[in-house]
Design a protein around this motif. Structure first.
Motif, PDB file in Angstrom:
ATOM      1  N   GLU A 200      12.048  54.926  10.649  1.00 28.80           N
ATOM      2  CA  GLU A 200      11.370  55.405  12.256  1.00 28.80           C
ATOM      3  C   GLU A 200       9.676  54.917  12.361  1.00 28.80           C
ATOM      4  O   GLU A 200       8.846  55.383  13.153  1.00 28.80           O
ATOM      5  CB  GLU A 200      10.959  57.293  11.873  1.00 28.80           C
ATOM      6  CG  GLU A 200      10.212  58.074  12.676  1.00 28.80           C
ATOM      7  CD  GLU A 200      11.028  57.589  13.910  1.00 28.80           C
ATOM      8  OE1 GLU A 200      10.508  57.958  14.897  1.00 28.80           O
ATOM      9  OE2 GLU A 200      12.367  57.052  14.050  1.00 28.80           O
ATOM     10  N   GLU A 201       8.950  54.998  10.750  1.00 27.56           N
ATOM     11  CA  GLU A 201       7.314  54.594  10.909  1.00 27.56           C
ATOM     12  C   GLU A 201       7.441  53.145  11.750  1.00 27.56           C
ATOM     13  O   GLU A 201       6.130  52.408  11.897  1.00 27.56           O
ATOM     14  CB  GLU A 201       6.815  54.616   9.394  1.00 27.56           C
ATOM     15  CG  GLU A 201       7.010  55.696   9.151  1.00 27.56           C
ATOM     16  CD  GLU A 201       6.018  56.604   9.739  1.00 27.56           C
ATOM     17  OE1 GLU A 201       5.501  55.694  10.010  1.00 27.56           O
ATOM     18  OE2 GLU A 201       5.712  57.199   9.457  1.00 27.56           O
TER      19      GLU A 201
ATOM     20  N   ARG B 239      -0.096  55.812   9.014  1.00 27.64           N
ATOM     21  CA  ARG B 239       0.350  55.620  10.598  1.00 27.64           C
ATOM     22  C   ARG B 239      -0.810  55.410  11.678  1.00 27.64           C
ATOM     23  O   ARG B 239      -0.448  53.617  12.421  1.00 27.64           O
ATOM     24  CB  ARG B 239       0.945  56.978  11.768  1.00 27.64           C
ATOM     25  CG  ARG B 239       1.222  56.537  12.654  1.00 27.64           C
ATOM     26  CD  ARG B 239       2.960  55.555  12.619  1.00 27.64           C
ATOM     27  NE  ARG B 239       3.081  55.496  13.790  1.00 27.64           N
ATOM     28  CZ  ARG B 239       4.414  54.362  13.869  1.00 27.64           C
ATOM     29  NH1 ARG B 239       4.987  54.343  13.186  1.00 27.64           N
ATOM     30  NH2 ARG B 239       4.214  54.269  15.340  1.00 27.64           N
TER      31      ARG B 239
ATOM     32  N   THR C 263      16.852  56.268   6.933  1.00 23.52           N
ATOM     33  CA  THR C 263      15.395  57.033   7.489  1.00 23.52           C
ATOM     34  C   THR C 263      13.523  56.472   8.646  1.00 23.52           C
ATOM     35  O   THR C 263      13.730  56.388   9.877  1.00 23.52           O
ATOM     36  CB  THR C 263      16.868  57.943   8.372  1.00 23.52           C
ATOM     37  OG1 THR C 263      17.556  58.124   7.773  1.00 23.52           O
ATOM     38  CG2 THR C 263      16.012  58.226   9.377  1.00 23.52           C
ATOM     39  N   ILE C 264      13.612  57.626   7.177  1.00 18.49           N
ATOM     40  CA  ILE C 264      11.530  57.388   7.699  1.00 18.49           C
ATOM     41  C   ILE C 264      11.409  56.288   7.733  1.00 18.49           C
ATOM     42  O   ILE C 264       9.948  56.632   8.401  1.00 18.49           O
ATOM     43  CB  ILE C 264      11.227  58.832   7.201  1.00 18.49           C
ATOM     44  CG1 ILE C 264      11.239  58.609   5.255  1.00 18.49           C
ATOM     45  CG2 ILE C 264      11.991  59.725   7.544  1.00 18.49           C
ATOM     46  CD1 ILE C 264      10.848  59.093   4.305  1.00 18.49           C
TER      47      ILE C 264
ATOM     48  N   ARG D 288       8.808  52.119  14.504  1.00 18.90           N
ATOM     49  CA  ARG D 288       9.235  52.547  16.100  1.00 18.90           C
ATOM     50  C   ARG D 288       7.992  53.164  16.626  1.00 18.90           C
ATOM     51  O   ARG D 288       7.239  53.498  15.659  1.00 18.90           O
ATOM     52  CB  ARG D 288      10.130  53.568  15.873  1.00 18.90           C
ATOM     53  CG  ARG D 288      11.759  53.091  15.834  1.00 18.90           C
ATOM     54  CD  ARG D 288      13.017  53.879  15.902  1.00 18.90           C
ATOM     55  NE  ARG D 288      14.538  53.412  15.765  1.00 18.90           N
ATOM     56  CZ  ARG D 288      14.809  53.508  14.106  1.00 18.90           C
ATOM     57  NH1 ARG D 288      14.403  54.493  13.322  1.00 18.90           N
ATOM     58  NH2 ARG D 288      15.740  53.380  13.813  1.00 18.90           N
TER      59      ARG D 288
ATOM     60  N   SER E 202       8.076  61.555   3.174  1.00 16.05           N
ATOM     61  CA  SER E 202       7.265  61.856   4.804  1.00 16.05           C
ATOM     62  C   SER E 202       6.263  61.553   5.091  1.00 16.05           C
ATOM     63  O   SER E 202       5.506  61.054   5.750  1.00 16.05           O
ATOM     64  CB  SER E 202       8.560  62.769   5.622  1.00 16.05           C
ATOM     65  OG  SER E 202       8.033  62.533   6.765  1.00 16.05           O
TER      66      SER E 202
END
Length: 400
Positions: free
Chosen positions: A344-345, A139, A340-341, A347, A132
């Motif tokens: 998520e990145e 990012r 999932t992560i 979004r 994570s």
């Protein structure tokens, strides 16, 4: 099926069907109210585990029934009663001593079992935290979007492979090819051929350590190329989480490679053998019929041998035994968390909605004052109740 697009796969990952034995077991457990979440059942191995206690108890029950039959129908001179019977107090003392040793043995095995499961889930948590952080630190990357996305996909695949090899290492199984992974890995073919051949087809050991080092090299290189945009002290959290996971893995290996002390096991086996021989003689002294003599002897011996086999089953929670915790579930949980992560990145970052209520400084002061007043009133009421004396009416106060 929803995991495939996140990994860039054209098709979904293969799903395992529930076996007939597992389905029957779950149905029985739902009816009886017994829960075994996170457990895995292997019918053939359970039968082999139960075979020895069952054989010993059948032998003891048969001897007890035969002795009772001889005493009842053949022994007119009471030879069995005069030469084989002994004081039941001695048998009770022997049973108490053996029961104490069995309870200690089972308690220690259960402790090892719980510690092993805690370590596995703790290791999985460290892998997830490291993955994570790795994805989050990309990012604000200034590198190409394609390079960042490829790096993220590679990271989740490597961590999934690391967890799989960790579970296989704890089982005591070596992986020499991709087909020996056993646990579901997030698209191992997405890793380049040279790396796969190096990690899976080598004849050396330490598979988890090799993948661990591969992930460290990937992270360092990504930081050098600007894919990871965070400062080096912050990126150190990735290596810290991975180091904590590897430390717990080495602690878990103690449970997988070091068995319960052999002298203690030998002492218990010797006591069980004596117990199996003494029980038929002790039972026929107070049992009235042949059937009850065989039944009670069977039950007593089976309980003791069954507890010994149960303790041996719990000694190593990582072994692929008849009834152990479900390591496939651990792998699947981590795979879902990694996907999932990864999704998520993609979004956008969460932000405050324009329609949110604005809370000014005055409003915050009012809310804080109300909270302090509520706490003060609750503490005052508690103090009054604790210091209030017992009101006992005097005789003059009691109405006649």
């Amino acid at each position: 099926h929803h995991l495939a697009p996140a990994l860039g796969l054209p098709h979904a990952l293969p799903q395992r069907k529930m076996g007939r034995v597992t389905a029957i077991t779950r149905s029985v457990m739902s009816v009886t109210g017994v829960t075994a979440r996170g457990a895995k059942l292997n019918r053939s191995k359970i039968c082999r585990k139960v075979a020895f206690p069952l054989l010993a108890s059948v032998l003891s029950g048969g001897v007890a029934a035969a002795l009772k039959g001889l005493q009842t129908y053949v022994d007119d001179d009471d030879w069995i009663e005069e030469n084989l019977f002994f004081d039941s107090t001695a048998y009770g003392s022997f049973g108490t001593c053996m029961s104490f040793m069995m309870v200690f043995r089972t308690a220690q095995s259960y402790t090892r079992y719980r510690d092993g499961i805690d370590m596995v889930y703790g290791i999985m948590g460290h892998w997830f935290n490291a993955a994570s952080n790795t994805l989050a630190f990309t990012r604000c990357s200034k590198a190409k979007a394609e390079d960042v996305e490829n790096f993220r996909r590679l990271v989740v695949r490597l961590f999934s492979l690391l967890n799989c090899l960790m579970l296989r290492e704890l089982e005591g199984q070596e992986v020499h090819e991709e087909s020996g992974l056993k646990f579901p890995v997030l698209d191992p073919r997405g890793i380049d051929q040279q790396t796969r051949a190096h990690l899976l087809n080598m004849k050396s050991h330490s598979r988890p350590e090799q993948v661990f080092q591969a992930i460290s090299k990937v992270v360092v290189e990504a930081q050098q190329q600007g894919i990871i945009a965070s400062p080096p002290p912050i990126v150190g959290r990735i290596h810290q989480e991975m180091g904590l996971g590897m430390t717990k893995l080495q602690n878990a290996m103690k449970l997988a490679s070091v068995d319960f002390p052999a002298p203690y096991n030998l002492a218990i086996v010797a006591l069980l053998s004596v117990h199996m021989l003494l029980t038929p003689v002790a039972v026929i002294a107070w049992a009235k019929t042949v059937a009850f003599s065989g039944f009670f002897s069977f039950v007593l011996v089976f309980c003791m041998f069954g507890l010994m086999q149960l303790a041996a089953e719990l000694d190593n929670p990582f072994r692929d035994s008849g009834f152990g915790f479900d390591k496939d579930l651990v792998q699947q949980k981590l795979n879902k968390a990694l996907v999932t992560i990864l999704l998520e990145e993609r979004r956008p970052v969460a932000h405050l909605s324009s329609s949110a209520d604005l809370i000014g400084a005055t409003d915050l002061e009012v809310i804080q004052a109300r909270m302090e007043q509520s706490v003060y009133e609750r503490n005052s009421m508690t103090s009054m109740i604790s210091v209030m004396p017992n009101q006992v009416p005097e005789e003059s106060d009691v109405p006649h």
